[in-house]
Design a protein around this motif. Sequence first.
Motif, PDB file in Angstrom:
ATOM      1  N   ILE A 132       0.835  -1.197   0.000  1.00 42.06           N
ATOM      2  CA  ILE A 132       0.000   0.000   0.000  1.00 42.06           C
ATOM      3  C   ILE A 132       0.880   1.261   0.000  1.00 42.06           C
ATOM      4  CG2 ILE A 132      -0.297   0.079   2.541  1.00 42.06           C
ATOM      5  CD1 ILE A 132      -3.141   0.811   0.096  1.00 42.06           C
ATOM      6  N   TYR A 133       2.022   1.162   0.633  1.00 36.79           N
ATOM      7  CA  TYR A 133       2.924   2.316   0.656  1.00 36.79           C
ATOM      8  C   TYR A 133       3.638   2.522  -0.676  1.00 36.79           C
ATOM      9  CZ  TYR A 133       2.654   3.760   5.563  1.00 36.79           C
ATOM     10  OH  TYR A 133       2.258   4.275   6.765  1.00 36.79           O
ATOM     11  N   LEU A 136       1.419   8.410   6.411  1.00 39.34           N
ATOM     12  CA  LEU A 136       0.435   7.408   6.000  1.00 39.34           C
ATOM     13  C   LEU A 136       0.371   7.355   4.474  1.00 39.34           C
ATOM     14  CD1 LEU A 136      -2.543   7.979   8.504  1.00 39.34           C
ATOM     15  CD2 LEU A 136      -0.740   6.244   8.586  1.00 39.34           C
ATOM     16  N   PRO A 137      -0.232   6.308   3.940  1.00 40.28           N
ATOM     17  CA  PRO A 137      -0.334   6.209   2.479  1.00 40.28           C
ATOM     18  C   PRO A 137      -1.145   7.374   1.903  1.00 40.28           C
ATOM     19  CG  PRO A 137      -0.943   4.114   3.518  1.00 40.28           C
ATOM     20  CD  PRO A 137      -0.809   5.124   4.613  1.00 40.28           C
ATOM     21  N   GLU A 138      -0.923   7.650   0.634  1.00 40.68           N
ATOM     22  CA  GLU A 138      -1.711   8.663  -0.076  1.00 40.68           C
ATOM     23  C   GLU A 138      -2.221   8.010  -1.335  1.00 40.68           C
ATOM     24  OE1 GLU A 138      -0.040  12.866   0.537  1.00 40.68           O
ATOM     25  OE2 GLU A 138       1.740  11.605   0.475  1.00 40.68           O
ATOM     26  N   VAL A 139      -3.296   7.261  -1.161  1.00 43.01           N
ATOM     27  CA  VAL A 139      -3.843   6.501  -2.285  1.00 43.01           C
ATOM     28  C   VAL A 139      -5.286   6.898  -2.518  1.00 43.01           C
ATOM     29  CG1 VAL A 139      -2.316   4.522  -1.892  1.00 43.01           C
ATOM     30  CG2 VAL A 139      -4.554   4.584  -0.792  1.00 43.01           C
TER      31      VAL A 139
END
Lengths: 453, 453, 485, 485
Positions: free
Chosen positions: D6-7, D40-43
């Motif tokens: 995810i990252y 945190l992820p940026e999706v």
Amino acid sequence: MSYAGSFIPHTEAEREEMLKAAGAGSLSDLFMDVPAKHRFPKLNLPEPLTEMEARGELESISAANESTNEVLSFLGAGAYSHYVPAGVDTILRRGEYYTAYTPYQPEISQGTLQAIFEYQSLIVALTGMDASNASHYDGATALAEAINMSRVIHRGERRKVILSPGLNPQYRATVHTYEQGFDTTLVGEDSDLNAAPDALIELIDEQTGIVCVAYPDFFGRIYDYSNLAAAAHAKGALLAISVNPTALGLLKTPGEMGADIVTGEGQPLGIPLSFGGPYLGILATKQDYVRSLAGRLVGETVDSKGQRGYVLTLSTREQHIKRERASSNICTNQGLMMLAATVYLSLLGKQGLKQVAESCYHKAHYAADAIGKLKGYKLKFPDIPFFHEFIMESPLAAAELNRRLLEHGIIGGYDLSLDYAALKNCSLLAVTEVTSKEEVDFLVETLAEVSRG
Amino acid sequence: MSYAGSFIPHTEAEREEMLKAAGAGSLSDLFMDVPAKHRFPKLNLPEPLTEMEARGELESISAANESTNEVLSFLGAGAYSHYVPAGVDTILRRGEYYTAYTPYQPEISQGTLQAIFEYQSLIVALTGMDASNASHYDGATALAEAINMSRVIHRGERRKVILSPGLNPQYRATVHTYEQGFDTTLVGEDSDLNAAPDALIELIDEQTGIVCVAYPDFFGRIYDYSNLAAAAHAKGALLAISVNPTALGLLKTPGEMGADIVTGEGQPLGIPLSFGGPYLGILATKQDYVRSLAGRLVGETVDSKGQRGYVLTLSTREQHIKRERASSNICTNQGLMMLAATVYLSLLGKQGLKQVAESCYHKAHYAADAIGKLKGYKLKFPDIPFFHEFIMESPLAAAELNRRLLEHGIIGGYDLSLDYAALKNCSLLAVTEVTSKEEVDFLVETLAEVSRG
Amino acid sequence: MVEPLIYDLGAPGRRGVAFPEPDVPLADLPAAHLRSELPLPEVGELEALRHFTRLSQLNHSILTGFYPLGSCTMKYNPVINEDTARFAGFAHAHPLQPIEMVQGSLAIMYHLQEWLKEISSFAAVSLQPAAGAQGELAGVMMIRAYHADRGDSKRNKILIPDSAHGTNPATSSMSGYRVVEIKSDPRGNVDLEALKSECDETLAGLMLTNPNTLGLFEEHVEQVIAAVHGAGGLVYGDGANMNALLGICRPGDLGFDVLHINLHKTFTTPHGGGGPGSGPVCVAEHLVDFLPGPISGVVIEPTEGDAPVYGWVMPKKSIGRLKAFHGQFGMHVRAFTYILMQGAEGLRAVSEYAVLNANYLKEKLKGFYHLPYDRTCMHEMVLEGRWPDAPGVRALDIAKRLMDFGFHPPTNYFPLIVHDALMIEPTETEDKATLDAFVAAMLQIAEEAHSNPELLHGAPHTTKYGRMDEVRAARQLVLCCDFRS
Amino acid sequence: MVEPLIYDLGAPGRRGVAFPEPDVPLADLPAAHLRSELPLPEVGELEALRHFTRLSQLNHSILTGFYPLGSCTMKYNPVINEDTARFAGFAHAHPLQPIEMVQGSLAIMYHLQEWLKEISSFAAVSLQPAAGAQGELAGVMMIRAYHADRGDSKRNKILIPDSAHGTNPATSSMSGYRVVEIKSDPRGNVDLEALKSECDETLAGLMLTNPNTLGLFEEHVEQVIAAVHGAGGLVYGDGANMNALLGICRPGDLGFDVLHINLHKTFTTPHGGGGPGSGPVCVAEHLVDFLPGPISGVVIEPTEGDAPVYGWVMPKKSIGRLKAFHGQFGMHVRAFTYILMQGAEGLRAVSEYAVLNANYLKEKLKGFYHLPYDRTCMHEMVLEGRWPDAPGVRALDIAKRLMDFGFHPPTNYFPLIVHDALMIEPTETEDKATLDAFVAAMLQIAEEAHSNPELLHGAPHTTKYGRMDEVRAARQLVLCCDFRS
Ligand SMILES: Cc1ncc(COP(=O)(O)O)c(C=O)c1O
Ligand SMILES: Cc1ncc(COP(=O)(O)O)c(C=O)c1O
């Protein structure tokens, strides 16, 4: 993009990079072909909402309905309350199914294709036909397509179509719409409601393309159409039977009676009422007419590794190949509803569908018996076998009766006077497996009470 | 088998064939090892129901609750109302996740394993620790495990544990239960609630194994624990911080403050209130203590084809290998809740979690400001920064106040007098992003009104 | 191991989901009408669900990968829609309930109509059509009704550009019209001269897709419409491509008389493996009375502070109803939810980014694939899937080879006016990284087409199923399994 | 192509699900306490859901295939449970709401307690334990509290058979007890002599699993219990194997003093990829006062016709609470739903067919795999995964090779008293055809072990991932990704 409800993933940096690659200075530059005076109109729409806000909004709108989950209902007339096992929606919620489209690429669409093939097989088993399409819009349009098919089969000849008055009035209305562009003669709708379908026989002649009846009919009545089929065939006409598939859990198949085309509304097979749609059009026929069938068909084949697989087939019937010479214009069908019916029929299986059909039958008969004994009420067709719907004639207009029932928390039956002048004070009551004896008893008591008031 | 709710697929014919293969004449024959007098007891249970009936039954039981979806609520105290994006349950409902178990067989469990690895990474990012386990039962047991870890790290020495009174009383109670078998001295719980956590410093000595505090604390207060950490470390003790992960969207990490172990309740990360469970225990630590961590750990590796993959690792810590010498007895953890948190954090991401944290902060402060100005009410700790919970001191007992609020359709805050003798007339109010300004205003008006009445 | 058919599973006598025994006295069954056998599957609940779960994994889908199927707008179907459409108040509403009980449903339909009017600049909308093709049918029938209403009975032909979707000509025939095809010009527009030569007193109307199926905005759209109108014809707009036009340009403003919109494309209702769709039909003032109905309308105006009462309104000269009940209501809820989250600002962004993505792909690919119409495209574009110097390779080979990279192929062999067409519609919900990966795959395939064509002919290689024998399926027709055995 | 982390997805500045801007005036943020970065992820939403959907397909699960993981009771998790546990009244109930508002939840817990009492023949139940291991902890702590309450302080050891699950000894240590292992006899029972020799005044109790982890019913169970009771000890029952005993035999009747039940095994709450579980603990009369609490109880007896009022009751000498709030309530709803559908008749059938399936497999396999304890088994059985004449092949190889046939391997290397154990628990929800396919695979593997051992060493072959390097994972410890890069 960062407005409330955005699903656009682009960051500003990406946008700029992509614009550059596309040779555009700005997003607006991409729209130079649009006449300037009509470019970028201001739309007057509510401000965008986040998911959390939208859910809240929809929750309150939904709560503004008082639906059959909250109020006891005896409405049917083409859409029925049935219990849908949890497994159906479990499968329908799988993104692999609901976010795919028509399986044009069979190598990566075997899930949908095999499900359609199974659906086709299940419909063939239920109806006694030889082939089913992959779904049509709904019961009404499936009937209209049957007539369209008949035109194709008869090569444009035989312009008379016989419609039984026992067909759902909305289906008949749909047929009228579809036939507007052709000089079709639609007859039979005003036949005597009391005459058995055999009375339609006398309307059949050499000009007749197709005879259309319902099974059970709109009033819930069960007729054997074998004679009608024979009579139609004798004159070279086809017989189409519009079915309620739940009833086929119990009743003789249209195939056994000699039907050439079976249409029907698949909603009872695991599809929620959902205010009338999306539902499922059933359309099946005999081997002879497969090449005139509208809509997608899936056939069995093998892949390059020798594995059994499924593909869309006979697409030369369809609009994307045959264009103006296609038998129908249908493209997008009711794929996911077809899946619902497939899962529903698989989960219930032989025993379950029979159980549901019988339960509907017994409960409706229990209700009819009790109502038939009520002072002031009577059954319209007490001597004709029926499935899970029947006509109750009441001492007051159905509209007024229903108003009073609603005061007691009951949604009454469908007011037949809306469609049939002859059926004053008549309502059509449906009782299915979801209605308990106590609820039927409550209806009966309330009927007694409101007819006094 | 054919009783109402059966999930047993065997037909009679299959049963007979299988019994024969198993060398048994009947099913009862299989149970000859069971002492005859205790064999086949008659169980007094309700008759089996079909799915349709069971759903109806559960619907009415659920309707007997009046929950926070129907009534405005300001309850928090360890379980918080947050908006859960639809995507979370979409993933949780996938059978591939929820019907798998602990991923013992990595080749066919990469979905779960990679999700755990991502969860571990997300928790590390949020907390500033070096490693997280794959989940613990809940916030309370995670704290108890931190103390257990401390015992392992200190090899059974240092039997004093300092618990801040600002830890959730239920967490402290859980620690007391867990420590029953050891001669641990639990101190600190009766410290002055007004004294900053630095007051705990004086309790730390060479016998102290671990100091445990909450962040924000049970009263919503935000403290910087850096001094406490330094003081603990100076005496060779550890510092455990029990966190609310939503707050970490905004606040300095426990890692920055010097925590050795971070525990916490993950429920705010996309997990419904569900009457208190299942929730999610967060348990993370520094590199030095990884081998003393309780529960599953997932590590990166490669497969035989050279592909990156994930496996359970360091299992020599665990009960199934180390048995009585394991650091903990935990086996089944909170896998699916871990997945909920992983999906929630992924969907919200950097911007979303910050937005939620800030929204909670602003709304709670708006409420506190307004309440602080109300005649008869005051804030217990008006000068200490707080996150989304605060203590309101009211002119009447919290129990009575809540009774009156409920008459107006409001679930008031948690009655602190139940746990803290010093907090008479105090309730703990939580305000999150799901509560609107109007709802807060309504609370404030109602507070004014009921204190009069 | 292929997944068995549901009929190959189970065992005689095995039961699935059970239902309660009737709680009423049993009635006599109508012996003469009973069926003798009911050849349905006999599978257990786990068995059935395992089967359909496994099957699902054989599908490519938007939720598992990029799906640039041109003309179909395979964009993200927000999962929130799947929740809102199932809210109990909606899911359990019977279509024939008294209007007082279903004000929520009627409000959804009413507002959706209003919003679609605003977005498309038309005077009225009917949500009844079940899909795009039925929207077309409604539209063409309204054209017929309009002429008939004016006593104008000699108009018997509909013009259709050669780039049109197959449903357009099929619809016209189904409406009893003769179809005349109009050529495209070298820039992909309708050939104005060819058009004008057919604009006579037998002209009922033109079906025009704009942007057309080449992904191009019709450069002379106003002249085209004027020519048809000049001859007394009406212009039908196929709005399947509205995803390019939201907040960009309103078909009603351009002079279209009637238009259908595919909620299952532009407005994110899921494609469901083939449907259901929903094809609302929008009309200009002069066609309002002909709309199919009934339609949700305000039947009691709001008195101050109150909400209005919504009910059913039948247009005065309606062509009638197109199906039972009120259209694909579940899809209306989804589209409503979506528009509510987008607002005006969002809808414009949707089209802007859809067009940006398409142009980005176009620019990245056009050096490697022949781009027959090299203009700024709208939300999609069409390449040729063949090269003169790689004679054995066809669009189909490219399509199949793309599967090895985890992508769904573009639409191929449509529109018919481009040889070996590859019609690529990325949509706005795909990110740059995905597009870049797709470009990389396409370039590699272009290279392989020349260096190793066999690789393409044999594709796909990495999927569970290899290329299917479609000829055999049609020749040895097997449309259902032998469920009796 | 492996699925990225995810990252590894997303882009700087990309947003996922958005939340409304606060509708209140903004307060000052506490500057001194703010974090400087939030890595945190940026999706995007589609990107995230696509990721987790794709990942899911890499799992074997009950819903996709046979999962005979011994000791884990991987049976069908009815999908109806997933609906009922999410009903709004349950999902949105705050655990601290006043009891008057949550009578539905309290009723679920109360009835579930009553039913579990009936099924197990105990006097009281606490639903608080989060899983089996925590049920054990509660049980052993009650044993401690019981002795302490009687002033009996010298009891410091717990006896545990060598076949026991690892949680048993781990629990005993966590409760501050010394663990003494008791050997099994040649028939797989507790060695009575060995047991008796440890039955002295330091004995706190025995933890006994029955049927034991060999899948065998303890033939001397009453003598074993009598021996422990005779020495003043208590007997803890590990009820993880209750799936063999429903309506067959009640542990309370046999003399057990305390028992935990795994709702996530016997009572179909899903295993969730590792949890949550739920481990209610049941006790005989003399331990009732020590139960962890609070417990759902009747606080106001029903007056005629009314329902009782349920509320929280704290046992008098309770060992305290085991976790926050009231246990894994969502699992209670599921187990409740399940029992409601089974009734007494159904529960007995569950165990009968679970045992039938296990014995069927045993008989089909025992000629090909060594069956160390050849007795009628209960719901599971243990084979040896090795052959003297195939020296290189181990249980692990067999396990991995089974994956090539689409099966999840049995539990392996447990119980420890069987060499290369393969512990097979088919459960009652699997049909004969599935068992037959499994037998066929096992026989083929037995043959391959002799004819082509390399095939087994290299397995799995047909799965997306090959054998994982577990040693490397432990040596080069990577427990999180580098999310800062
Ligand atoms: C340009 C165009 N017109 C019309 C249609 C027909 O729409 P539907 O499939 O919804 O009937 C489609 C869709 O496939 C299309 O792409
Ligand atoms: C025999 C036995 N005892 C105890 C346990 C522990 O239960 P849990 O994993 O729920 O903590 C298990 C489960 O793995 C088990 O199989």
